[in-house]
Motif scaffolding. Sequence first.
Motif, PDB file in Angstrom:
ATOM      1  N   ALA A 149       4.166   5.707  -5.508  1.00  0.00           N
ATOM      2  CA  ALA A 149       4.232   5.713  -6.969  1.00  0.00           C
ATOM      3  C   ALA A 149       3.081   6.490  -7.603  1.00  0.00           C
ATOM      4  N   ASN A 150       1.895   6.418  -7.005  1.00  0.00           N
ATOM      5  CA  ASN A 150       0.698   6.961  -7.647  1.00  0.00           C
ATOM      6  C   ASN A 150       0.001   8.075  -6.878  1.00  0.00           C
ATOM      7  N   GLY A 151       0.438   8.365  -5.688  1.00  0.00           N
ATOM      8  CA  GLY A 151      -0.251   9.339  -4.860  1.00  0.00           C
ATOM      9  C   GLY A 151      -1.452   8.699  -4.177  1.00  0.00           C
ATOM     10  N   LEU A 152      -2.115   9.500  -3.356  1.00  0.00           N
ATOM     11  CA  LEU A 152      -3.276   8.987  -2.632  1.00  0.00           C
ATOM     12  C   LEU A 152      -4.457   8.806  -3.573  1.00  0.00           C
ATOM     13  N   SER A 178       0.824  -1.202   0.000  1.00  0.00           N
ATOM     14  CA  SER A 178       0.000   0.000   0.000  1.00  0.00           C
ATOM     15  C   SER A 178       0.860   1.255   0.000  1.00  0.00           C
ATOM     16  N   ASN A 179       1.891   1.263   0.810  1.00  0.00           N
ATOM     17  CA  ASN A 179       2.792   2.415   0.859  1.00  0.00           C
ATOM     18  C   ASN A 179       3.510   2.614  -0.471  1.00  0.00           C
ATOM     19  N   ALA A 180       3.915   1.523  -1.103  1.00  0.00           N
ATOM     20  CA  ALA A 180       4.586   1.619  -2.399  1.00  0.00           C
ATOM     21  C   ALA A 180       3.633   2.183  -3.454  1.00  0.00           C
ATOM     22  N   TYR A 181       2.379   1.754  -3.417  1.00  0.00           N
ATOM     23  CA  TYR A 181       1.382   2.267  -4.361  1.00  0.00           C
ATOM     24  C   TYR A 181       1.204   3.772  -4.185  1.00  0.00           C
ATOM     25  N   VAL A 182       1.082   4.217  -2.948  1.00  0.00           N
ATOM     26  CA  VAL A 182       0.876   5.644  -2.684  1.00  0.00           C
ATOM     27  C   VAL A 182       2.103   6.443  -3.107  1.00  0.00           C
TER      28      VAL A 182
END
Length: 81
Positions: free
Chosen positions: A70-73, A64-68
């Motif tokens: 890379a892509n923001g919230l 989840s942290n990696a997604y945020v």
Amino acid sequence: MQAAEVTKSIRKPTNLSLNSALLKEAKALGINVSRSAEAGIAEAVKRHKQKQWLEDNATALASSNAYVEANGLPLARHRQF
């Protein structure tokens, strides 16, 4: 476990080995040793469960942290602040 839950549950007599000087001081101060020990054990159980949850969910949290990162919230454009 919440303090209210602890006081409502069935109590079981238990033998503990405690530092005698500390026990003497606690009694002199009017501290309920049983309730204090119970509160300390409840806090230790709570911390252990929190630690275990973090360990069990470390992969999901990292993902989840990696997604945020890379892509923001998600839905950030809808934030009012």
